[in-house]
Design an enzyme around this catalytic site. Structure first.
Site, short mmCIF file in Angstrom:
data_model
loop_
_atom_site.label_atom_id
_atom_site.label_comp_id
_atom_site.label_asym_id
_atom_site.label_seq_id
_atom_site.Cartn_x
_atom_site.Cartn_y
_atom_site.Cartn_z
CG ASP A 157 8.76 1.70 -7.75
OD1 ASP A 157 8.65 1.83 -6.53
OD2 ASP A 157 9.54 2.39 -8.45
CD GLU A 174 5.44 3.98 -4.69
OE1 GLU A 174 6.02 4.49 -3.73
OE2 GLU A 174 6.02 3.74 -5.77
O1 TEU Z 1 8.82 5.35 -4.43
C1 TEU Z 1 8.34 6.41 -5.18
C2 TEU Z 1 7.59 7.45 -4.45
O2 TEU Z 1 6.74 8.06 -5.02
C3 TEU Z 1 7.87 7.85 -3.10
O3 TEU Z 1 7.37 7.10 -2.11
C4 TEU Z 1 9.25 8.39 -2.92
O4 TEU Z 1 10.23 7.42 -2.81
C5 TEU Z 1 9.32 9.16 -1.68
O5 TEU Z 1 8.31 10.06 -1.65
C6 TEU Z 1 10.61 9.89 -1.64
O6 TEU Z 1 10.70 10.37 -0.37
C7 TEU Z 1 9.20 4.19 -5.09
C8 TEU Z 1 9.90 3.24 -4.13
O7 TEU Z 1 8.99 2.87 -3.14
C9 TEU Z 1 11.13 3.90 -3.62
O8 TEU Z 1 11.77 3.14 -2.65
C10 TEU Z 1 12.04 4.14 -4.80
O9 TEU Z 1 13.16 4.86 -4.40
C11 TEU Z 1 11.35 4.90 -5.92
O10 TEU Z 1 10.04 4.42 -6.19
C12 TEU Z 1 12.12 4.78 -7.20
O11 TEU Z 1 11.99 3.50 -7.71
#
Ligand code: TEU
Length: 574
Positions: free
Chosen positions: A215, A273
């Site tokens: 993440d 990510e």
């Molecule tokens: O997502 C982080 C991220 O950069 C994005 O995809 C973000 O959630 C999105 O742009 C907001 O609209 C990750 C996870 O995939 C997400 O589900 C979590 O909420 C976030 O990190 C925090 O851990």
């Protein structure tokens, strides 16, 4: 690491390709709270996934990315972890996770753990201690600053709230949270924090995890001194600190250390990510001299429909832009690697964003998008429900929404008097809940997801769009996805072939060639509701259809004809 003597033909011969299991299989992303409930509490669980293993086996996927199932107050649906070594009661127990691991392994399916280490929950024992006093031994596990002129320490906004800072009464300081105020950011400069996380990662690896989906892994380091951000000011008066939180040094050295202390010598897979990541950084993450991470998810094609102020501000786009964004990574990643995706638990449904939801074309369009995804250079990740052609949800009331991000956005809109129409367009287009509604397994009550009250409503179209009806129809998206996944098992050109974009300016046709070791394919998708006829390059000889979304393939007489939203892959000789 497996080596092969395959070479890629081109102007210059490339080094032998490094083969890995994770480059060759297709991944399937499970959002655990919405996959399958097994105990009638309306909430998906690990037992539910175990009960659906046959589905995954039949689909043919080689690995699962399981969303976070750890102990958590669920403020951000599990991305707020209060114990990294235990399972949230709603999802089951550690024994359930182990059973899932074993059953998947019996079928040769790998299991990735979601590693969420930019932040913890505010209920993590480290934070409970840290916030007590400035001299608490855990205080320095998080990022603290004094206020400035009675306000927050700087102008940073967070992903989910106006300010990225929250005041902490007992210490009289603010703590940094790039996400919700219940997700305080860890201080990665502190060696104790790093050791704690590495030991936790090893704990999961020793338990048989086959790697990690990491993440926001490129956000771990922040600019020294945490200066004000420059950029557009949002509706609440704050600025999103992209340049001070993404790819900030010494992130590469940090990930080298992480690899060295944990997965460095193991045959596991890590995919990061990485939001706000330029190509040069992606190359460094995945192909430096020392191992950092094996692959990255780039968000360039995702961010394409957002204005500088962020995702809620829609920016129209045209196909050449999408092709350009994807092609840049295809050719530029070099010896590195990318995860390929149209959607995930944070994004709108692929059909609603990149294709069409027009029922006349929904099925072929989903197949067309799948054809592109599975043939690009990289590893495809299917997000649950994509394989049956799910679309966004026609929300009618904000009471139906559950996600902290969208609920905060609704609040911000109401507090700042933003127009209702702007708010609703944003919800329909971009609310993360669009992708989080339960998996519809059949047309029975609650789609067979739960016998209880689901934690979030189902898409009202579930009576038509569900797994059982897709399985009963040989022309469904589901059966086509099975063919694509199977095809990838026998054709190394799909993961490893060299990519070449054709007709970049065409506003309806997405076409590219792949080349591997004397083999040549053309992949063509129609991103419009008009039929297209392509005159094939004169040098193509002995063309044949590899796979087509059309009942009668479109190849004939030096031409390829694609109906509305259809796709076809052809092989040819040179
Ligand atoms: O997502 C982080 C991220 O950069 C994005 O995809 C973000 O959630 C999105 O742009 C907001 O609209 C990750 C996870 O995939 C997400 O589900 C979590 O909420 C976030 O990190 C925090 O851990």
């Amino acid at each position: 690491m497996l080596h092969t003597n395959m070479k890629v033909k081109g102007d210059c011969e490339m080094e032998p390709i490094k083969r890995h299991w994770w480059k060759e299989c297709v991944f399937y992303q499970i959002y655990p709270r919405s996959f399958q409930d097994s105990n009638g509490d309306g909430f998906g669980d690990i037992r539910g996934i175990i009960n659906r293993i046959d589905y995954l086996v039949e689909l043919g996927v080689g690995a699962i990315w399981l969303g976070p199932v750890f102990k958590s107050p669920q403020d951000d649906m599990g991305y707020d972890i209060s114990d990294y070594r235990d399972i949230y009661e709603g999802f089951g127990t550690l024994a359930d996770w182990e059973e899932l691991r074993d059953k998947l392994h019996e079928h040769d399916i790998k299991l990735l753990v979601d590693l969420v280490v930019n932040h913890t929950s505010d209920e993590h024992p480290w934070f409970i201690e840290a916030r007590k006093s400035r001299d608490n031994p855990k205080h320095d596990y998080y990022i603290w600053r004094d206020g400035k002129d009675g306000k927050e320490p700087n102008n940073w906004s967070s992903f989910f709230t106006p300010s990225a800072w929250e005041y902490n009464e007992p210490t009289g300081e603010y703590y940094l949270h790039l996400f919700s105020k219940r997700q305080p950011d860890l201080n990665w400069e502190n060696p104790e924090v790093r050791d704690e996380i590495y030991s936790m990662m090893n704990w999961w690896l020793e338990r048989g995890a086959d790697g990690f989906r990491m993440d926001v892994i490129n956000l771990l380091c922040k600019t020294k001194g945490l200066p004000d951000a420059s950029g557009p000011v949002d509706m609440n008066g704050y600025v999103f600190p992209t340049e001070h939180m993404s790819n900030v040094p010494p992130i590469h050295e940090l990930l080298e250390e992480m690899a060295e202390k944990t997965y460095g010598d193991r045959d596991v897979f890590t995919v990061g990510e990485c939001c706000a990541m330029p190509l040069e950084e992606g190359v460094k993450y995945t192909s430096g001299k020392k191992r950092q991470i094996d692959a990255v998810f780039s968000f360039e094609h995702i961010d394409m429909d957002a204005q500088p102020l962020g995702k809620w501000y829609y920016r129209p786009w045209k196909l050449p832009e999408l092709k350009e964004k994807l092609a840049k990574w295809q050719t530029g990643i070099g010896d590195g690697w990318v995860g390929l995706f149209w959607s995930n638990q944070d994004q709108p449904r692929a059909l609603s964003r990149f294709g069409t939801t027009d029922e006349r074309y929904r099925v072929q369009c989903a197949k067309m998008l799948g054809t592109i995804l599975h043939n690009l250079h990289g590893t495809p990740f299917i997000y649950q429900g994509e394989e049956i052609g799910m679309v966004n949800v026609p929300w009618t009331s904000v009471d139906q929404l559950r996600d902290v991000e969208i609920l905060n956005f609704v609040n911000d809109c109401r507090n700042t008097g933003a127009p209702e129409d702007f708010m609703w367009q944003a919800i329909w287009r971009k609310a993360r809940d669009n992708a989080r509604v339960p998996m519809p397994w059949d047309d029975s009550k609650n789609g067979g997801f739960t016998t209880g009250e689901p934690w979030i409503m189902l898409n009202p179209d579930y009576k038509e769009i569900n797994v059982a009806s897709a399985m009963a129809d040989p022309d469904s998206v589901y059966w086509y996805y099975r063919r694509l996944i199977e095809l990838r098992k026998h054709n190394l050109i799909m993961p490893y072939g060299e990519f070449k974009l054709l007709w970049p300016e065409d506003e309806a046709l997405f076409a590219f060639e792949k080349h591997l070791d004397g083999e040549h394919w053309l992949i063509a998708g129609n991103f419009s509701d008009k039929e297209i006829t392509v005159t094939l390059p004169a040098e193509y000889k002995n063309c044949g259809t590899v796979i087509s979304t059309m009942k009668t393939h479109g190849l004939g007489d030096g031409k390829l004809t694609l109906g509305a939203w259809e796709a076809e892959v052809i092989s040819f000789e040179l």
